[in-house]
Design a protein around this motif. Structure first.
Motif, PDB file in Angstrom:
ATOM      1  N   LEU A 243       0.754  -1.357  -0.121  1.00  0.00           N
ATOM      2  CA  LEU A 243      -0.156  -0.081   0.012  1.00  0.00           C
ATOM      3  C   LEU A 243       0.895   1.262   0.211  1.00  0.00           C
ATOM      4  O   LEU A 243       0.523   2.129  -0.382  1.00  0.00           O
ATOM      5  N   GLU A 244       1.898   1.371   0.803  1.00  0.00           N
ATOM      6  CA  GLU A 244       2.776   2.392   0.825  1.00  0.00           C
ATOM      7  C   GLU A 244       3.568   2.751  -0.630  1.00  0.00           C
ATOM      8  O   GLU A 244       3.500   3.756  -1.098  1.00  0.00           O
ATOM      9  N   GLU A 245       3.890   1.636  -1.401  1.00  0.00           N
ATOM     10  CA  GLU A 245       4.420   1.912  -2.577  1.00  0.00           C
ATOM     11  C   GLU A 245       3.263   2.158  -3.482  1.00  0.00           C
ATOM     12  O   GLU A 245       3.610   3.031  -4.417  1.00  0.00           O
ATOM     13  N   ARG A 246       2.138   1.652  -3.459  1.00  0.00           N
ATOM     14  CA  ARG A 246       1.123   2.161  -4.367  1.00  0.00           C
ATOM     15  C   ARG A 246       0.624   3.547  -4.216  1.00  0.00           C
ATOM     16  O   ARG A 246       0.461   4.482  -4.962  1.00  0.00           O
ATOM     17  N   THR A 247       0.680   4.266  -2.792  1.00  0.00           N
ATOM     18  CA  THR A 247       0.573   5.356  -2.441  1.00  0.00           C
ATOM     19  C   THR A 247       1.675   6.316  -3.199  1.00  0.00           C
ATOM     20  O   THR A 247       1.204   7.275  -3.874  1.00  0.00           O
ATOM     21  N   ARG A 248       2.807   5.828  -3.000  1.00  0.00           N
ATOM     22  CA  ARG A 248       3.942   6.830  -3.569  1.00  0.00           C
ATOM     23  C   ARG A 248       3.782   6.713  -5.082  1.00  0.00           C
ATOM     24  O   ARG A 248       3.973   7.808  -5.542  1.00  0.00           O
ATOM     25  N   ILE A 249       3.619   5.571  -5.835  1.00  0.00           N
ATOM     26  CA  ILE A 249       3.310   5.748  -7.349  1.00  0.00           C
ATOM     27  C   ILE A 249       2.127   6.409  -7.448  1.00  0.00           C
ATOM     28  O   ILE A 249       2.289   7.220  -8.594  1.00  0.00           O
ATOM     29  N   ALA A 250       0.913   6.422  -6.878  1.00  0.00           N
ATOM     30  CA  ALA A 250      -0.066   7.356  -7.048  1.00  0.00           C
ATOM     31  C   ALA A 250       0.175   8.663  -7.061  1.00  0.00           C
ATOM     32  O   ALA A 250      -0.229   9.643  -7.760  1.00  0.00           O
ATOM     33  N   ARG A 251       1.059   9.241  -5.946  1.00  0.00           N
ATOM     34  CA  ARG A 251       1.260  10.681  -5.888  1.00  0.00           C
ATOM     35  C   ARG A 251       2.155  10.890  -7.183  1.00  0.00           C
ATOM     36  O   ARG A 251       2.018  12.171  -7.713  1.00  0.00           O
ATOM     37  N   GLU A 252       3.262  10.151  -7.388  1.00  0.00           N
ATOM     38  CA  GLU A 252       3.969  10.651  -8.648  1.00  0.00           C
ATOM     39  C   GLU A 252       3.124  10.697 -10.151  1.00  0.00           C
ATOM     40  O   GLU A 252       3.447  11.549 -10.733  1.00  0.00           O
ATOM     41  N   LEU A 253       2.382   9.563 -10.082  1.00  0.00           N
ATOM     42  CA  LEU A 253       1.567   9.804 -11.490  1.00  0.00           C
ATOM     43  C   LEU A 253       0.493  10.695 -11.437  1.00  0.00           C
ATOM     44  O   LEU A 253       0.332  11.278 -12.396  1.00  0.00           O
ATOM     45  N   HIS A 254       0.196  11.232 -10.251  1.00  0.00           N
ATOM     46  CA  HIS A 254      -0.792  12.534  -9.978  1.00  0.00           C
ATOM     47  C   HIS A 254       0.074  13.559 -10.679  1.00  0.00           C
ATOM     48  O   HIS A 254      -0.551  14.625 -11.366  1.00  0.00           O
TER      49      HIS A 254
END
Length: 460
Positions: A243-254
């Motif tokens: 979940l932490e990695e998905r959150t980080r990726i989601a922030r960057e893709l945003h």
């Protein structure tokens, strides 16, 4: 002034307000009898409620032969104690063949039941042992004969105590031990002339077997709970990492998507001023596009505001630096070299038109791979290669490090797994492939293939 009531009225009021001593309080003898009745009731409940009957001892063990071991042991004791008990009761104590056979059967055959239902087996064997003690109390025997518990009875009963202690709870074991001691003391009081002290031995040995078996059972239960908690913690740790990695990726893709949405908004707003002769309908269409893009951008920021709140509080403000890409790899390699890791970098000769998400993911994969080298293999020679096959539409990122020098001690011996999980998530979101693993010479290899043009996917 209010006149005072007569003296008789005062006396009546005093009789009504003064508490009278209650004579219906139970006496000490009554309270003791009630406590004894409650204790007997609790004892009967504990002896009448087995703990999960039906499951065999060692039933959860994976090894088939170990699961059969309790049955083999119970059958061996039953087969050896049955004829020996008949022989002892008939030859040593003088019982006739019929009663001796019946008692021996009731005292030994239920040992097979003790594998799955030890408390029920205890009721049968205990009742048979008590009847045997009563029967032997009125049979004349010679000197040196144990009473009320012959040797064969003691052996079978102690085996039953071990099986019982491995299954039942502590209160039940205490109740069984108390019942054994009570019957032994009762036999001693009834026929003190026949007693030779075996009742004390029976009481002590049964308590010892119950104590040892109960301790083993509780230790096994504690170990099972510890293993379950470790498995749960490991699963929660893996899920938290994901979940932490998905959150980080989601922030960057945003950030990447927000950039393009901002460009669309600016272009749509400025189109009527940059291009002359646009019809009024086209101008209204551009205004609608700009408004829609602006609303989408605001909605995206609201949806991902929770993801940024924790990082904003931790770093004291929002991120203002642009997202990195392959152009920042030389600077990243330079910092890794200053950390003591010799790195060789090979990039494509010419510029490659990459999708922003691919450019960012390639940089993050190299960044995480070099960070793992610094932590786990300091000083190891590392090669970073980025090649683009525009014809095939694939970008290959390869990071290979040799075995670290023996003089260099790793900064970490075990990782949290965030790095590899993050790489896999990035590659999966872009429909790429990832291959990681150790090399025969002690090094490590990270190879990722990404599409040059990212597909339209929605990771959220």
């Amino acid at each position: 002034m209010t006149p005072r009531p007569p003296a008789a009225a005062y006396a009546d009021q005093a009789m009504q307000t003064t508490p009278r001593p209650t004579g219906d309080r139970p006496s000490a003898r009554t309270r003791a009898l009630r406590a004894g009745q409650q204790a007997l009731r609790t004892l009967a409940e504990d002896l009448g409620r087995p703990t999960g009957p039906g499951a065999a001892l060692f039933g959860q063990v994976q090894n088939r032969w170990l699961r059969l071991l309790p049955y083999v042991v119970a059958f061996a004791f039953m087969a050896s104690l049955l004829p020996s008990t008949v022989h002892v009761l008939t030859h040593d104590y003088g019982l006739s063949g019929g009663p001796a056979g019946a008692l021996a059967t009731a005292q030994t055959v239920p040992l097979l039941l003790a594998v799955t239902r030890p408390l029920q087996a205890w009721w049968v064997i205990f009742a048979a042992d008590v009847l045997g003690g009563i029967a032997l109390a009125f049979v004349p025997v010679g000197e040196g004969r144990a009473w009320p518990w012959p040797a064969t009875v003691m052996v079978g009963y102690l085996v039953l105590m071990l099986a019982l202690s491995l299954r039942e709870r502590r209160r039940t074991l205490i109740a069984v031990w108390g019942a054994t001691g009570a019957v032994s003391v009762l036999f001693e009081l009834v026929r003190p002339d026949r007693s030779d002290g075996t009742w004390v031995l029976m009481f002590v040995l049964s308590g010892l077997f119950l104590l040892v078996g109960g301790a083993l059972r509780e230790r096994g239960a504690a170990q099972r709970k510890l293993i379950e908690q470790e498995n749960i913690s490991e699963a929660e740790r893996a899920m938290r990492t994901l979940l932490e990695e998905r959150t980080r990726i989601a922030r960057e893709l945003h950030d990447v998507v927000a950039h393009h949405m901002s460009v669309i908004t600016v272009q749509a707003d400025s189109a009527p001023y940059r291009i002359s002769g646009i019809p009024e309908a086209a101008q209204e269409e551009f205004s609608t596009i700009a408004a829609t893009a602006r609303e989408s951008l605001a909605e995206m920021r609201r949806l991902l505001g929770v993801l940024r709140s924790e990082e904003t509080e931790r770093h004291g403000g929002p991120e203002k630096a642009p997202q990195p890409g392959l152009a920042q790899l030389p600077k990243l390699v330079e910092g890794t070299v200053r950390a003591g890791v010799p790195v060789e970098l090979a990039l494509p000769d010419g510029p490659v038109a990459l999708a922003p998400a691919v450019d960012l993911s390639a940089y993050r994969i190299v960044q995480e791979a070099l960070a793992n080298v610094v932590r786990h293999a300091p000083g190891a020679h590392t090669r970073v290669s980025v090649t683009a096959d525009e014809a095939g539409g694939r970008l290959t990122v390869l990071v290979v490090n040799n075995a670290p020098p023996r003089v260099a001690a790793p900064l970490e011996t075990s990782g949290t797994g965030h790095g590899l999980v993050g790489m896999r998530e990035r590659v999966r979101l872009l429909d790429g492939t990832l291959d990681t693993g150790p090399l025969p010479d002690g090094g490590f290899r990270v190879a990722a293939q990404l599409p040059i043009t990212a597909k339209d996917r929605h990771p959220a």
